[in-house]
Design an enzyme around this catalytic site. Structure first.
Site, PDB file in Angstrom:
ATOM      1  N   GLU A  52      -3.987   2.187  -7.283  1.00  0.00           N
ATOM      2  CA  GLU A  52      -4.387   3.289  -6.417  1.00  0.00           C
ATOM      3  C   GLU A  52      -3.488   4.505  -6.677  1.00  0.00           C
ATOM      4  O   GLU A  52      -2.377   4.587  -6.129  1.00  0.00           O
ATOM      5  CB  GLU A  52      -4.265   2.893  -4.945  1.00  0.00           C
ATOM      6  CG  GLU A  52      -5.166   1.753  -4.536  1.00  0.00           C
ATOM      7  CD  GLU A  52      -5.460   1.784  -3.046  1.00  0.00           C
ATOM      8  OE1 GLU A  52      -6.631   1.804  -2.681  1.00  0.00           O
ATOM      9  OE2 GLU A  52      -4.503   1.795  -2.245  1.00  0.00           O
ATOM     10  N   HIS A  59       0.853  -1.188   0.000  1.00  0.00           N
ATOM     11  CA  HIS A  59       0.000   0.000   0.000  1.00  0.00           C
ATOM     12  C   HIS A  59       0.893   1.243   0.000  1.00  0.00           C
ATOM     13  O   HIS A  59       1.956   1.246   0.626  1.00  0.00           O
ATOM     14  CB  HIS A  59      -0.928  -0.003   1.226  1.00  0.00           C
ATOM     15  CG  HIS A  59      -1.980   1.054   1.134  1.00  0.00           C
ATOM     16  ND1 HIS A  59      -1.717   2.367   1.459  1.00  0.00           N
ATOM     17  CD2 HIS A  59      -3.272   1.014   0.727  1.00  0.00           C
ATOM     18  CE1 HIS A  59      -2.812   3.089   1.247  1.00  0.00           C
ATOM     19  NE2 HIS A  59      -3.774   2.294   0.808  1.00  0.00           N
TER      20      HIS A  59
HETATM   21  P1  PGA Z   1      -9.682   5.955   0.202  1.00  0.00           P
HETATM   22  O1  PGA Z   1      -8.477   4.929   0.482  1.00  0.00           O
HETATM   23  O2  PGA Z   1     -10.836   5.162  -0.337  1.00  0.00           O
HETATM   24  O3  PGA Z   1      -9.984   6.567   1.542  1.00  0.00           O
HETATM   25  O4  PGA Z   1      -9.184   6.952  -0.786  1.00  0.00           O
HETATM   26  C1  PGA Z   1      -8.188   3.878  -0.411  1.00  0.00           C
HETATM   27  C2  PGA Z   1      -6.980   3.120   0.073  1.00  0.00           C
HETATM   28  O5  PGA Z   1      -6.037   3.738   0.578  1.00  0.00           O
HETATM   29  O6  PGA Z   1      -6.917   1.891  -0.037  1.00  0.00           O
END
Ligand code: PGA
Length: 263
Positions: free
Chosen positions: A184, A108
């Protein structure tokens, strides 16, 4: 579609228990989350739909109590890249597996940023997860500067190649570990900014092409400010096989609506 919840470092024990019970109920009433992954993904990865809760490690026993015998799977948000040893404060993959968890979130951007995790370390974590029978959800994504300088696809492709090549080379021939990728964009996480549908489509196609080049077919989720009001549009984008949801996963009603959008 796969809808994964990333709670990060949030919720009291009581609120965590209540939210897990809501997830259990959501899964029971919305049993038919659609299979957006396509046949190829289904066959090779073995996972194409369902709910996964990534809880703080201290809530794994709670998740085991509440989610066992339900269709909701759960996992930890990190594991160590070594099997055991003098790593104060860390949690090993085998400890996570001991609580009937099935998954570990690896790479992440908050781990990469705040814990200086490199692609090598992340691949090591995926390998440890495999050795303990855990599946891996690998996160990749570019920074805002990368996006502004048109480097996004290069950066994400590089992250995938370097991590997955190490992971593949240490993968046991008989490994049954499932792999899911989450794209992401860092600038969209927790900011309320969402990548445009064109940006998501372009990146997911690039990720699938990169995976195909490595001989891998895995579902690719989108993450970054997924909310009830944008989920359906995101799920309609080609090559989007679900979502990794942070902030909106902490609210049962909102999460339910996102699951509904995927059904
Ligand atoms: P968010 O986070 O939906 O709050 O943007 C997503 C993540 O970090 O997995």
């Amino acid at each position: 579609m796969i809808i994964a919840a990333n709670w990060k470092m949030n919720l009291s024990r009581r609120n965590a228990g209540d939210l897990l019970k809501s997830y259990r109920d959501i899964a029971a009433t919305k049993a038919n989350i659609s299979d957006g992954g396509g046949e190829g993904d289904k066959k090779v990865s073995g996972v194409s739909s369902g709910l996964i809760a990534f809880v703080p490690a201290c809530y794994l026993p709670l998740a085991e109590d509440i989610l066992s015998l339900t269709s909701v799977q759960f996992g930890a948000q990190d594991c160590h890249a070594e099997a055991k040893g003098a790593f104060t404060g860390d949690v090993s993959a085998s400890m996570i597996a001991d609580f009937s968890a099935c998954w570990v979130l690896c790479g992440h951007s908050e781990r990469r940023q705040y814990h200086a995790e490199t692609d090598d370390v992340i691949a090591g974590k995926m390998t440890q997860a495999a050795q303990s029978g855990l599946n891996a959800l690998l996160c990749v994504g570019e920074s805002h500067e990368d996006r502004l300088s048109n480097q996004s696809i290069d950066v994400v492709t590089r992250q995938l190649m370097s991590t997955l090549q190490i992971w593949q080379s240490s993968r046991a021939d008989n490994s049954t570990q499932l792999l899911v990728i989450a794209y992401e964009p860092i600038w969209a996480i927790g900011t309320g900014l969402v990548a445009s549908l064109e940006q998501i489509s372009e990146m997911h196609a690039a990720i699938k092409a990169c995976l195909a080049g490595l001989g891998i077919a895995a579902p690719v989720l989108y993450g970054g400010s997924v909310k009830p009001d944008n989920a359906a549009d995101i799920f309609a984008v080609a090559d989007v096989d679900g979502a990794l949801v942070g902030g909106a996963s902490l609210n049962a009603e909102g999460f339910s609506q996102i699951v509904e959008a995927a059904s």
